[in-house]
Write an enzyme that holds these catalytic residues in place. Structure first.
Site, mmCIF file in Angstrom:
data_model
loop_
_atom_site.group_PDB
_atom_site.id
_atom_site.type_symbol
_atom_site.label_atom_id
_atom_site.label_comp_id
_atom_site.label_asym_id
_atom_site.label_seq_id
_atom_site.Cartn_x
_atom_site.Cartn_y
_atom_site.Cartn_z
ATOM 1 C CD GLU A 170 -48.620 19.027 -20.189
ATOM 2 O OE1 GLU A 170 -49.581 18.815 -20.816
ATOM 3 O OE2 GLU A 170 -48.509 20.116 -19.604
ATOM 4 C CD GLU B 235 -48.044 21.528 -25.281
ATOM 5 O OE1 GLU B 235 -47.021 21.515 -25.730
ATOM 6 O OE2 GLU B 235 -48.642 20.548 -24.390
#
Ligand code: NAI
Length: 701
Positions: free
Chosen positions: A141, A161
């Site tokens: 990210e 995730e």
């Protein structure tokens, strides 16, 4: 500039940086900022006191400070890279996620983190993430907030995730779907798989895959605006339209449903909703991402999966140290021996593989080649792994090996004979291991000259998928042998669980009543598909009937017989039809016929008309397993509840979102389980009699 940390630039870069930063202009606790040639600022991450870089709140807070400095430095460009050998950033610091209960509190923290990453994205100078090794989750990210991403040869990028019951939470959902084909982006996030540099380049996730020696030119080109960037993704505009997203979202939900039911694993569905609702509108998606991530993080599923993450770390922690094992000699090239040998060779060890039957060795090598084709990335890796796996019909490898693993049939006399022949040939510092599923090691060590060097290394089937290895001690095993056995598991990327030598050890003993209860249900006339569904609906990866076939009915039968012989555990009787089936050679999946029939792809042929499971079925299957877990703890077969939970999850796939059998029992309440067992005992007989261990757990005397 004042430094927040007095130690200046001590850690070396992971590789020689031929082009890069000059002296540090500012040293933070985790970051170092400096100006390099051509007025390009370098921001290096070297998380203090950690071997791997992760994104913690303090790392992000310092990044914010560094960005403030960069804005005032007059730099023409910025490069972010890691100085850790293992990679760029392996993800968020999971410690920050553990035990959180307040979604609002999480939301506040996430907003702050987003502001910092947005600040990076808003820098007016070209920004480059220079990525080697792992670039996962929060690390990716951060990289996505840079204008350019360059992958060095070994880069692995991804969003894992979903494995923690989450979806990306730091801008990944909207930045990735805006950057690359949104369906590819969603697939990456939904599957949680990593991609290597080349694939990342093909997807448009990185702008270049480069060698270290080309960093200088590549960085200069990027900062000068001369690096070619793929011109936007046409699919992004198609999926900017809601009906297109709705169509794709429907398919994604169908796929997700096949892998993980919504009621237990909400994250994939939340991610799909998020994109379907807001795709193409980054601002709205960011808001929705923060809210959805925060709710997921405090959910029981995510917290249990985070527990599983730490259970894995704990087991890994017991596998540290140097095993000194470079050459493994495997005896028995069947289902297990062949796969253990293939796995060890893939992990870089030299392996000799012996069997009485030449064909068994040939078949095992063939299976290994197919496995390497599937799992190893380059032809060189595949060739090297096959070179390391040496067929050894004569058994010559035994004299040179550091470790000999016996994986012949589950018969005490056969194994003893093998030991008699092999021990005199072995080096004096070599370890002898057995893969026995159930034979107590005290029985196997009889007659050995060096019983201290015998250990159980009990792998699970399939070896490549099941991460656990039970490391079985016995009364004469030396500590050095056990330590080396643990370290060996670490070296081949498996998780060791220390267990005592008792019939069935932990995992098979706990699985046995689960399997035998399924046979009782079959005898009562319940269709096998219904029985399997009951366990699957609880969250098991496959039901007991399919599992019995997978293990092999012959192996299962031996285990049950042995446990019934040697233990007082109240195990249901073995049905006569099962023995007959095994006699007929219908031993399960490996034979193409067992309790199920099998198709050409070795998938069980399941009928579709079976009724759904009744309310007590899952209880009847699972509670005897939990009951045995409590018994094993009480008897000290396994040291603590965490090891037990980790072992059951990584060896059998026990519903990970429940956090392990003991964690499930604690959450549900020991007294509730005790009561249910008593009721089942009255209805179905003494095999449900609760173990004494429940009393202590439920606070009774
Ligand atoms: P298998 O029947 O597939 O293979 C056994 C192999 O040993 C055969 O290739 C046979 O030719 C060979 N063999 C027999 N006697 C031999 C000898 N004296 N010298 C050299 N080779 C000999 O059996 P499988 O399933 O691989 O099981 C092996 C061991 O692993 C057993 O102790 C079993 O309990 C254990 N195990 C099995 C698991 C499973 O799911 N199948 C799981 C974990 C452990």
């Amino acid at each position: 500039m004042p430094a927040t940390n007095a130690s200046v630039w001590k850690t070396p870069a992971p590789r020689k940086m031929e082009f890069g930063p000059r002296d540090a202009a500012k040293v933070f606790t985790h970051w170092r900022l400096s100006m390099g040639p051509d007025d390009i600022a370098w921001l290096l991450l070297d998380r203090s006191s950690e071997s791997t870089n992760t994104l913690s709140e303090s790392v992000l807070a310092e990044l914010d400070m560094a960005l403030g400095d960069i804005e005032g430095m007059g730099a023409k460009g910025l490069v972010i890279r890691s100085t850790k050998k293992g990679g760029f950033i392996a993800g968020a610091d999971i410690h920050d996620f553990k035990g959180v209960t307040e979604a609002r509190e999480v939301e506040k923290r996430m907003r702050r983190a987003h502001e910092i990453v947005d600040r990076l994205a808003a820098l007016r100078i070209p920004t480059v993430a220079l990525i080697h090794g792992y670039c996962l989750g929060g690390g990716l990210e951060l990289a996505l907030a840079c204008k350019y991403r360059m992958a060095l040869g070994d880069a692995k990028l991804g969003f894992p995730e979903i494995m923690l019951g989450l979806h990306p939470g730091l801008g990944g959902t909207f930045r990735l779907t805006a950057l690359i084909d949104p369906v590819e982006a969603m697939t990456m996030m939904l599957m949680g798989k990593t991609v290597h540099g080349k694939k990342a380049k093909a997807l448009g996730l990185v702008d270049a895959v480069i060698e270290e020696r080309h960093v200088e030119n590549a960085v200069r080109a990027a900062v000068a605006g001369k690096m070619k960037k793929d011109g936007g993704n046409w699919k992004s505009s198609v999926f900017g339209l809601r009906p297109a997203r709705q169509l794709a979202a429907r398919q994604m939900r169908g796929e997700a449903e096949k892998r993980a039911p919504k009621r237990y694993y909400p994250a994939p569905y939340r991610l799909i909703d998020l994109w379907e609702e807001h795709g193409g509108d980054s601002k709205a998606m960011q808001e929705a991402e923060i809210a959805s991530f925060s709710e997921l993080l405090v959910s029981e599923t995510a917290q249990n999966l985070i527990r599983v993450f730490f259970l894995r770390e704990k087991l890994k922690g017991s596998a540290k140290g140097e095993s000194g094992i470079r050459h493994v000699h495997v005896i028995g090239a069947g289902t297990m021996g062949g796969d253990i040998a293939a796995w060890c060779a893939a992990r870089g060890l030299r392996v000799t593989l012996a069997d009485l039957d030449r064909n068994a060795i040939a078949r095992a090598i063939g299976r290994a080649a197919a496995f390497y084709d599937q799992k190893l990335h380059s032809s060189i890796e595949r060739r090297d792994a096959l070179d390391r796996l040496i067929p050894d019909f004569e058994g010559a490898g035994a004299a040179k090996a550091d470790l000999v693993i016996e994986a012949v049939v589950e018969k005490l006399d056969v194994k003893r004979k093998v030991f008699d022949g092999i021990e005199p040939k072995m080096r004096k510092d070599a370890i002898l291991a057995t893969n026995t599923s159930s034979i107590p090691l005290e029985a196997l060590r009889e007659g050995l000259t060096f019983p201290d060097r015998l250990v159980g290394l009990h792998f699970f089937n399939p070896v490549a998928k099941m991460e656990l290895v039970e490391v079985v001690a016995h009364d004469q095993a030396s500590k050095a042998t056990l330590d080396r056995a643990h370290a060996f598991c670490g070296a081949i990327d498996r998780l060791p669980a220390a267990v005592k030598s008792a019939p069935g050890f932990l995992v098979n003993r706990a699985l046995t009543p689960y399997l035998t209860e399924a046979f009782v249900m079959l005898d009562e006339g319940t269709p096998k598909e219904t029985i399997d569904r009951a366990a699957e609906e609880f969250g098991m990866p496959m039901g007991p009937i399919e599992l019995a076939d997978r293990i092999g009915l012959d192996i299962g039968l031996e285990v049950v017989r042995m446990l019934k012989d040697r233990l007082d555990d109240p195990i249901a009787d073995i049905p006569a039809w099962l023995e007959k089936k095994v006699d007929r050679g219908e031993t399960g999946r490996k034979a193409g016929k067992g309790l199920y029939g099998y198709d050409g792809k070795r998938k069980p042929k399941k009928g579709s008309g079976a009724p759904g499971p009744g309310p007590e079925m899952a209880e009847r299957l699972l509670l005897p397993m939990l009951n045995t877990c409590v018994r094993c703890l009480r008897e000290g077969i396994v040291e603590d509840e965490d090891t037990l939970d980790g072992a059951m999850i990584f060896a059998t796939g026990f519903a990970p979102f429940r956090g392990g059998p003991m964690h499930y029992a604690r959450r549900r309440g020991a007294s509730d389980i005790l009561e249910t067992l008593r009721r089942l005992e009255q209805q179905h007989g003494p095999r449900f009699a609760p173990d004494k261990g429940w009393d202590a757990m439920s606070g009774e005397t």
